[in-house]
Write a protein that holds these residues in place. Structure first.
Motif, PDB file in Angstrom:
ATOM      1  N   ASN A 197      21.446   6.355   4.683  1.00 28.06           N
ATOM      2  CA  ASN A 197      21.048   6.402   3.261  1.00 28.06           C
ATOM      3  C   ASN A 197      20.106   7.580   3.052  1.00 28.06           C
ATOM      4  N   SER A 198      20.496   8.493   2.176  1.00 25.36           N
ATOM      5  CA  SER A 198      19.668   9.674   1.916  1.00 25.36           C
ATOM      6  C   SER A 198      18.505   9.385   0.980  1.00 25.36           C
ATOM      7  N   ASP A 199      18.517   8.212   0.238  1.00 25.54           N
ATOM      8  CA  ASP A 199      17.408   7.869  -0.666  1.00 25.54           C
ATOM      9  C   ASP A 199      16.217   7.358   0.124  1.00 25.54           C
ATOM     10  N   PRO A 200      14.987   7.592  -0.399  1.00 22.26           N
ATOM     11  CA  PRO A 200      13.808   7.071   0.302  1.00 22.26           C
ATOM     12  C   PRO A 200      13.761   5.548   0.245  1.00 22.26           C
ATOM     13  N   ALA A 201      13.055   4.953   1.153  1.00 18.17           N
ATOM     14  CA  ALA A 201      12.947   3.493   1.198  1.00 18.17           C
ATOM     15  C   ALA A 201      12.164   2.975  -0.003  1.00 18.17           C
ATOM     16  N   PHE A 202      12.600   1.826  -0.514  1.00 18.67           N
ATOM     17  CA  PHE A 202      11.914   1.230  -1.671  1.00 18.67           C
ATOM     18  C   PHE A 202      10.520   0.738  -1.265  1.00 18.67           C
ATOM     19  N   PRO A 203       9.450   1.156  -2.011  1.00 20.44           N
ATOM     20  CA  PRO A 203       8.069   0.780  -1.643  1.00 20.44           C
ATOM     21  C   PRO A 203       7.749  -0.655  -2.047  1.00 20.44           C
ATOM     22  N   GLU A 204       8.237  -1.596  -1.312  1.00 22.42           N
ATOM     23  CA  GLU A 204       8.039  -3.003  -1.636  1.00 22.42           C
ATOM     24  C   GLU A 204       6.567  -3.385  -1.651  1.00 22.42           C
ATOM     25  N   LYS A 205       5.806  -2.752  -0.761  1.00 27.45           N
ATOM     26  CA  LYS A 205       4.374  -3.054  -0.675  1.00 27.45           C
ATOM     27  C   LYS A 205       3.645  -2.668  -1.967  1.00 27.45           C
ATOM     28  N   LYS A 206       4.042  -1.530  -2.517  1.00 27.08           N
ATOM     29  CA  LYS A 206       3.407  -1.082  -3.764  1.00 27.08           C
ATOM     30  C   LYS A 206       3.692  -2.072  -4.898  1.00 27.08           C
ATOM     31  N   LEU A 207       4.928  -2.584  -4.945  1.00 24.86           N
ATOM     32  CA  LEU A 207       5.268  -3.572  -5.970  1.00 24.86           C
ATOM     33  C   LEU A 207       4.438  -4.837  -5.814  1.00 24.86           C
ATOM     34  N   LYS A 208       4.238  -5.298  -4.577  1.00 29.67           N
ATOM     35  CA  LYS A 208       3.423  -6.488  -4.337  1.00 29.67           C
ATOM     36  C   LYS A 208       1.977  -6.247  -4.755  1.00 29.67           C
ATOM     37  N   ASN A 209       1.481  -5.035  -4.534  1.00 28.81           N
ATOM     38  CA  ASN A 209       0.098  -4.709  -4.936  1.00 28.81           C
ATOM     39  C   ASN A 209      -0.059  -4.793  -6.459  1.00 28.81           C
ATOM     40  N   VAL A 210       0.963  -4.299  -7.170  1.00 26.00           N
ATOM     41  CA  VAL A 210       0.910  -4.364  -8.636  1.00 26.00           C
ATOM     42  C   VAL A 210       0.899  -5.816  -9.106  1.00 26.00           C
ATOM     43  N   GLU A 211       1.742  -6.647  -8.521  1.00 28.18           N
ATOM     44  CA  GLU A 211       1.796  -8.062  -8.886  1.00 28.18           C
ATOM     45  C   GLU A 211       0.467  -8.747  -8.606  1.00 28.18           C
ATOM     46  N   THR A 212      -0.126  -8.434  -7.444  1.00 26.08           N
ATOM     47  CA  THR A 212      -1.414  -9.043  -7.075  1.00 26.08           C
ATOM     48  C   THR A 212      -2.506  -8.640  -8.052  1.00 26.08           C
ATOM     49  N   THR A 213      -2.553  -7.338  -8.411  1.00 23.77           N
ATOM     50  CA  THR A 213      -3.576  -6.851  -9.353  1.00 23.77           C
ATOM     51  C   THR A 213      -3.416  -7.513 -10.726  1.00 23.77           C
ATOM     52  N   ALA A 214      -2.161  -7.671 -11.177  1.00 19.54           N
ATOM     53  CA  ALA A 214      -1.914  -8.306 -12.472  1.00 19.54           C
ATOM     54  C   ALA A 214      -2.390  -9.751 -12.475  1.00 19.54           C
ATOM     55  N   LEU A 215      -2.131 -10.472 -11.400  1.00 20.24           N
ATOM     56  CA  LEU A 215      -2.593 -11.860 -11.297  1.00 20.24           C
ATOM     57  C   LEU A 215      -4.113 -11.939 -11.295  1.00 20.24           C
ATOM     58  N   GLN A 216      -4.763 -10.978 -10.636  1.00 18.81           N
ATOM     59  CA  GLN A 216      -6.231 -10.943 -10.607  1.00 18.81           C
ATOM     60  C   GLN A 216      -6.792 -10.720 -12.006  1.00 18.81           C
ATOM     61  N   CYS A 217      -6.169  -9.815 -12.756  1.00 19.62           N
ATOM     62  CA  CYS A 217      -6.640  -9.560 -14.137  1.00 19.62           C
ATOM     63  C   CYS A 217      -6.518 -10.815 -14.993  1.00 19.62           C
ATOM     64  N   ILE A 218      -5.383 -11.501 -14.851  1.00 18.09           N
ATOM     65  CA  ILE A 218      -5.166 -12.727 -15.636  1.00 18.09           C
ATOM     66  C   ILE A 218      -6.192 -13.793 -15.272  1.00 18.09           C
ATOM     67  N   GLY A 219      -6.507 -13.886 -13.998  1.00 13.91           N
ATOM     68  CA  GLY A 219      -7.470 -14.895 -13.561  1.00 13.91           C
ATOM     69  C   GLY A 219      -8.908 -14.543 -13.897  1.00 13.91           C
ATOM     70  N   THR A 220      -9.195 -13.221 -14.012  1.00 17.50           N
ATOM     71  CA  THR A 220     -10.576 -12.781 -14.247  1.00 17.50           C
ATOM     72  C   THR A 220     -10.955 -12.842 -15.717  1.00 17.50           C
ATOM     73  N   ILE A 221     -10.063 -12.378 -16.574  1.00 18.02           N
ATOM     74  CA  ILE A 221     -10.347 -12.327 -18.014  1.00 18.02           C
ATOM     75  C   ILE A 221      -9.683 -13.524 -18.680  1.00 18.02           C
ATOM     76  N   THR A 222     -10.481 -14.449 -19.173  1.00 21.41           N
ATOM     77  CA  THR A 222      -9.977 -15.685 -19.772  1.00 21.41           C
ATOM     78  C   THR A 222     -10.529 -15.852 -21.189  1.00 21.41           C
ATOM     79  N   PRO A 223      -9.845 -16.626 -22.032  1.00 18.65           N
ATOM     80  CA  PRO A 223     -10.359 -16.891 -23.384  1.00 18.65           C
ATOM     81  C   PRO A 223     -11.714 -17.587 -23.367  1.00 18.65           C
TER      82      PRO A 223
END
Length: 460
Positions: free
Chosen positions: A32-58
């Motif tokens: 495969n000539s395409d670069p490998a999919f950065p799965e770790k980067k996607l997990k980091n984004v998901e983790t950061t989004a969950l942290q924001c939701i948990g930190t900032i509450t009504p």
């Protein structure tokens, strides 16, 4: 496998092949000539989004509002206690106790201020931190989107945009358009959006004896008459009236104290007396439908003289084109008189206009003169009342015993007609026999089954 087939395969799937031959077998190594999919980067984004939701509450914002509200209440209480101390300080024990209470309250205010400042600093730091995290997530998602070679995300985003546009189009098609906007240059009021009230609700001094009548103020009073109010009751068969009662203030009218009666004639009904409940006071003169004719009467309150001007010969009168609804007819309401910022109008219907409403401007000279006239498509017998605001005619209709509706408008400047205004008036009695707008205070003056009321027009 031949070389030509390998080249074709390379072109179709953008892959690199290496061919080796073992006897008659062909073995291909797929790379495969395409670069490998950065799965770790996607997990980091998901983790950061969950942290924001948990930190900032009504709840966090609720805490802040609670602190501010508590601070406001404490400051208000201290102000009240200081006022009491100033008034009742006996320079002795009472003053010392009150002063000590004030000191404790100030200490509590300082504690609340400390908590508020601390919370605000924490929120400010959290805001900066969250903004940086959101920016990082945005950059990461831009990088990840490059791996969407089939542009699924882009297509989905475009589909969502088109869907929103369609929903917006639906809302615009189904939405009731706003009432006409009166240009500020005409009288500076803007768009009428609702009717509030009633602000006044009272029986007259006549109690329930006379269900038809009218009242209000002079829309263009003579000097010294700015505070006067007038009242006319149709004392003969709820159809005719021959005198105007005036009061020096609203309070004297509501209490029935010290009225002044001005008679148009000594008998009722007779030539030039009032016919029907629709009339207005303008420039110290009463405008009304002359008895048993299709003419406008102008009664000068000072000279007690009557001048007239005739409407077209096919104008309805004597209940030919009255205000009405399915359940009732308001007798002898063929002509309605209204005031606005520019003067007096008469509203009526003619056979040549098929019983539809006609608006004529009445020049308040002596004698009066009919000026510009506008024809509408509004059938008069479907209407219960009309009034004018800044050159715009509004019409009402009966919905039920509790509700009247402003449903129609005609702009005399643009000649635009509207049938979809949908502004409700809360009634206190079943029928509204008289309704007129006063440009001096922006109130509607109403006579309803022997009661007098006012409603406030709300402009945007």
């Amino acid at each position: 496998m031949s070389l030509s087939n390998i080249f074709i395969l390379l072109i179709l799937i953008h892959l690199t092949f290496t061919q080796t031959v073992r006897g008659k077998d062909c073995v291909c190594d797929l790379k495969n000539s395409d670069p490998a999919f950065p799965e770790k980067k996607l997990k980091n984004v998901e983790t950061t989004a969950l942290q924001c939701i948990g930190t900032i509450t009504p709840e966090m914002m609720t805490d802040l509002d609670r602190l501010v509200l508590g601070l406001q209440q404490r400051i208000k209480q201290v102000e009240e206690n200081v006022i009491v101390l100033e008034k009742e300080d006996d320079r002795n024990l009472y003053g010392a106790v009150t002063l000590r209470i004030i000191e404790l309250e100030i200490a509590e205010i300082q504690d609340l201020l400390h908590k508020l400042n601390s919370t605000t600093r924490n929120y400010r730091h959290l805001s900066v931190q969250t903004a940086a995290q959101l920016e990082d997530m945005k950059d990461a998602m831009v990088e990840l989107e490059k791996f969407d070679s089939m542009q699924v995300i882009k297509t989905n985003r475009e589909n969502q945009r088109v869907k929103r546009s369609l929903e917006q189009c639906k809302e615009e098609l189904n939405a009731t358009a706003a009432p006409p906007t009166v240009p500020p240059a005409r009288c500076g009021l803007g768009r009428m959006v609702s009717v509030a009230g009633p602000r006044i609700y009272s029986l007259t001094v006549y109690s329930t004896s006379y269900t038809y009548g009218a009242w209000g103020r002079d829309a263009n009073p003579a000097p010294g008459g700015e505070n006067k109010y007038w009242l006319v009751v149709l004392s003969s068969s709820n159809v005719y009236g021959n005198f105007i009662r005036q009061y020096s203030t609203l309070s004297t009218l509501l209490l029935g104290i010290g009225p002044t009666d001005t008679y148009i004639s000594s008998s009722n009904p007779t030539t030039n007396t009032i016919q029907g409940p629709n009339m207005v006071m303008y420039g110290n003169a009463l405008y009304y439908n002359c008895y048993n004719t299709y003419s406008v009467c102008q009664f000068n309150m000072t000279t007690r003289s009557v001048s007239t001007v005739a409407l077209p010969k096919d104008t309805g009168y004597n209940s030919k084109f009255p205000f009405a609804h399915l359940g009732a007819t308001y007798t002898y309401t063929d002509m309605d008189f209204t005031t606005d910022e520019s003067g007096v109008y008469v509203i009526y219907a003619t056979t040549s206009n098929f019983g539809n409403v006609i608006i004529s401007k009445v020049e308040t000279s002596n004698p009066p003169v009919l000026n510009q006239t506008w024809s509408t498509s509004l059938y008069k017998r479907t209407v219960t009342n009309t009034f004018m605001v800044c050159g715009v005619l509004y019409a009402t209709r009966y919905l039920d015993k509790d509700t009247e509706e402003i449903f129609y408008s005609y702009d005399t400047k643009t000649k635009e007609e509207r049938y979809d205004l949908n502004m409700k008036i809360k009634k206190m009695q079943t029928n509204i026999e008289f309704l007129n707008y006063d440009p001096r205070d922006h109130l509607l003056y109403v006579y309803s089954d022997a009661f007098i009321l006012t409603y406030e027009l709300i402009f945007q």
